[in-house]
Design a protein around this motif. Structure first.
Motif, PDB file in Angstrom:
ATOM      1  N   GLU A   1      -3.619  -9.076   2.190  1.00  0.00           N
ATOM      2  CA  GLU A   1      -4.560  -9.918   2.931  1.00  0.00           C
ATOM      3  C   GLU A   1      -5.591  -8.938   3.654  1.00  0.00           C
ATOM      4  OE1 GLU A   1      -2.561  -9.920   7.350  1.00  0.00           O
ATOM      5  OE2 GLU A   1      -1.181 -10.958   6.057  1.00  0.00           O
ATOM      6  N   PRO A   2      -6.547  -9.471   4.034  1.00  0.00           N
ATOM      7  CA  PRO A   2      -7.744  -8.613   4.654  1.00  0.00           C
ATOM      8  C   PRO A   2      -7.201  -8.340   5.940  1.00  0.00           C
ATOM      9  CG  PRO A   2      -8.370 -11.014   4.965  1.00  0.00           C
ATOM     10  CD  PRO A   2      -7.168 -10.955   4.032  1.00  0.00           C
ATOM     11  N   ARG A   3      -7.462  -6.780   6.209  1.00  0.00           N
ATOM     12  CA  ARG A   3      -7.206  -6.296   7.725  1.00  0.00           C
ATOM     13  C   ARG A   3      -8.279  -5.298   8.101  1.00  0.00           C
ATOM     14  NH1 ARG A   3      -3.930  -8.789  10.001  1.00  0.00           N
ATOM     15  NH2 ARG A   3      -3.272  -7.265  11.268  1.00  0.00           N
TER      16      ARG A   3
ATOM     17  N   HIS B   1      -6.881   9.488  14.893  1.00  0.00           N
ATOM     18  CA  HIS B   1      -7.304   8.544  15.761  1.00  0.00           C
ATOM     19  C   HIS B   1      -6.980   7.041  15.564  1.00  0.00           C
ATOM     20  CE1 HIS B   1     -10.342  11.258  17.271  1.00  0.00           C
ATOM     21  NE2 HIS B   1     -10.755  11.399  16.009  1.00  0.00           N
ATOM     22  N   ALA B   2      -6.253   6.870  14.625  1.00  0.00           N
ATOM     23  CA  ALA B   2      -5.476   5.792  14.185  1.00  0.00           C
ATOM     24  C   ALA B   2      -4.296   5.859  13.338  1.00  0.00           C
ATOM     25  CB  ALA B   2      -6.618   4.704  13.458  1.00  0.00           C
ATOM     26  N   PRO B   3      -3.246   6.599  13.724  1.00  0.00           N
ATOM     27  CA  PRO B   3      -2.327   6.846  12.948  1.00  0.00           C
ATOM     28  C   PRO B   3      -1.450   5.352  12.354  1.00  0.00           C
ATOM     29  CG  PRO B   3      -1.703   7.137  15.317  1.00  0.00           C
ATOM     30  CD  PRO B   3      -3.177   6.881  15.126  1.00  0.00           C
ATOM     31  N   ALA B   4      -1.436   4.247  13.304  1.00  0.00           N
ATOM     32  CA  ALA B   4      -0.744   3.324  12.822  1.00  0.00           C
ATOM     33  C   ALA B   4      -1.337   2.732  11.412  1.00  0.00           C
ATOM     34  CB  ALA B   4      -0.842   2.137  13.998  1.00  0.00           C
TER      35      ALA B   4
ATOM     36  N   ALA C   1       0.232   2.284   7.639  1.00  0.00           N
ATOM     37  CA  ALA C   1       0.586   1.248   7.128  1.00  0.00           C
ATOM     38  C   ALA C   1       0.042   1.414   5.684  1.00  0.00           C
ATOM     39  CB  ALA C   1      -0.007  -0.114   7.675  1.00  0.00           C
ATOM     40  N   ALA C   2      -1.170   1.763   5.493  1.00  0.00           N
ATOM     41  CA  ALA C   2      -1.996   2.082   4.242  1.00  0.00           C
ATOM     42  C   ALA C   2      -0.980   2.936   3.316  1.00  0.00           C
ATOM     43  CB  ALA C   2      -3.313   2.737   4.632  1.00  0.00           C
TER      44      ALA C   2
ATOM     45  N   THR D   1       0.940  -4.914   7.818  1.00  0.00           N
ATOM     46  CA  THR D   1       1.617  -4.547   9.184  1.00  0.00           C
ATOM     47  C   THR D   1       0.237  -3.619   9.711  1.00  0.00           C
ATOM     48  OG1 THR D   1       2.530  -2.605   8.243  1.00  0.00           O
ATOM     49  CG2 THR D   1       3.596  -4.567   8.529  1.00  0.00           C
ATOM     50  N   ALA D   2      -0.760  -3.414   9.045  1.00  0.00           N
ATOM     51  CA  ALA D   2      -1.661  -2.682   9.810  1.00  0.00           C
ATOM     52  C   ALA D   2      -2.467  -3.085  10.676  1.00  0.00           C
ATOM     53  CB  ALA D   2      -2.715  -2.062   8.316  1.00  0.00           C
ATOM     54  N   PRO D   3      -2.952  -2.505  11.783  1.00  0.00           N
ATOM     55  CA  PRO D   3      -3.624  -3.075  12.771  1.00  0.00           C
ATOM     56  C   PRO D   3      -5.199  -3.442  12.139  1.00  0.00           C
ATOM     57  CG  PRO D   3      -2.621  -0.922  13.582  1.00  0.00           C
ATOM     58  CD  PRO D   3      -2.414  -0.956  12.083  1.00  0.00           C
ATOM     59  N   LYS D   4      -5.534  -4.521  12.454  1.00  0.00           N
ATOM     60  CA  LYS D   4      -6.821  -5.221  11.854  1.00  0.00           C
ATOM     61  C   LYS D   4      -7.921  -4.538  12.785  1.00  0.00           C
ATOM     62  CE  LYS D   4      -8.825  -9.755  10.341  1.00  0.00           C
ATOM     63  NZ  LYS D   4      -8.407 -11.036  10.241  1.00  0.00           N
TER      64      LYS D   4
END
Length: 355
Positions: free
Chosen positions: A85-87, A209-212, A216-217, A235-238
């Motif tokens: 899905e697009p994130r 800067h964006a560990p979450a 997920a990636a 589950t990756a932040p969009k």
């Protein structure tokens, strides 16, 4: 140093309704010539793959059929990473960077949009190679900043610290026209959204800067040579790469370029290329109109100026070209009054050829 061109296939482009829809995004349409925007991007970028590098495409799983057919038509092979899905752009770029870094720790990625108009392929490739050399040597994220042709409120801007290749002082969002005029006077550049960076550097910046996003990636990367990202990707932040990394990093540089460029974000941009009209049309006592119609439909217009007339089998758009940015509002309204016109029948869209 191996160079990996990474083509990023994004969403539908709401301002190009009714031609661009979720099941048939604008990059798979022939909007400014005989080949789709995606195919033009492949032709422009495939020669950049060097050393152990190879062409990579990141796209939604729903568009795998489009990608397979259009790559096959060109006779070009690529690694295709498919998102469940697009994130947004940050997770997509994180997946590609992690994929490259796991196979080639010194590899440099050139992230490019699949739907931009850059007619001078040679100038683009020269710029990417120059940016890649600097990025690889200095461990920096180099973006291409286009010298503005006009004060446009349709693009974001970059404030460089000097001419040529220089550190970025600031990224700024799309301004109003008066502010855009001031930006141009101050030497700002259009933000083209192309990023050239060692994969390991982008991984490090995401970790910082964006560990979450990175976690997920990484978790979503398939084993072996499989290319469908696992469910962990959901589950990756969009979040976009601009918000996740570029507005926070201290290793961003910009290379000033002077070739023709457009993100083709709305019908006025398509009209400005001079190659966007399609289908049978009759224009009497009119000028500066963009008319597109499918096979079997004739569009006749009399005494009109500065219009986009876009005909699809289930919808028609008539729009003042000076109001092209407002088409997105039409799409928002359709969600309430005619949701069935937001997309094509999926089976029909999957079987279509270029239009």
């Amino acid at each position: 140093m191996a160079l990996y061109p990474v083509i990023m296939c994004g969403g539908a482009g709401a301002r190009l309704w009714p031609a661009s829809r979720p099941s048939r995004p604008k990059q798979f349409l022939a909007l400014v010539g005989d080949r789709s925007l995606f195919q033009e991007t492949v032709a422009r970028c495939a020669p950049l793959a060097s050393g152990a590098g190879r062409l990579i495409v990141v796209a939604g799983a729903a568009h795998a059929g489009w990608i397979d057919r259009q790559l096959s038509d060109l006779g070009v092979e690529a690694t295709v990473l498919l998102e469940p899905e697009p994130r947004d752009s940050a997770p997509a770029m994180a997946a590609a960077a992690a994929w490259i870094a796991a196979r080639d720790p010194d590899g440099v990625a050139a992230f490019v949009a699949s739907d931009h108009f850059i007619p001078d392929h040679d100038a683009f490739r020269r710029a990417v190679r120059e940016a890649a050399s600097a990025a690889g040597a200095q461990g920096r994220i180099v973006t291409l900043g286009v010298r503005p042709r006009a004060a446009s409120s349709a693009y974001g801007y970059i404030k460089p610290s000097g001419r040529g290749l220089s550190p970025v002082q600031a990224f700024v969002e799309k301004p109003d026209e008066a502010t855009a005029e001031a930006y141009i006077g101050a030497g700002y550049l259009w933000n083209s959204g192309n990023f050239i960076v060692p994969a390991a550097t982008l991984v490090e910046q995401l970790e910082r800067h964006a560990p979450a996003v990175l976690a997920a990636a990484r978790a979503a990367l398939p084993e072996g040579e499989a290319t469908v990202l696992d469910e962990d990707f959901r589950t990756a932040p969009k979040v976009s790469i601009d918000y996740a990394v570029m507005e926070k990093t201290d290793v961003a540089s910009v290379l000033e370029v002077d070739f023709d460029w457009s993100d083709l974000g709305a019908w006025d941009a398509i009209a400005a290329t001079g190659a966007g009209s399609a289908g049978t049309q009759v224009l009497v006592d009119g000028e500066n109109c963009l008319i597109r119609a499918p096979e079997g439909v004739v569009v006749a217009a009399v005494g009109v100026r500065d219009l986009a007339i876009i005909v699809e089998k289930d919808a028609v758009l008539v729009c003042d070209l000076n109001r092209a940015q407002d088409v997105k509002g039409v799409v928002e309204t359709l969600k309430a009054v005619a949701p069935g016109r937001l997309d094509f029948d999926l089976d029909e869209a999957a079987g279509e050829t270029l239009q």
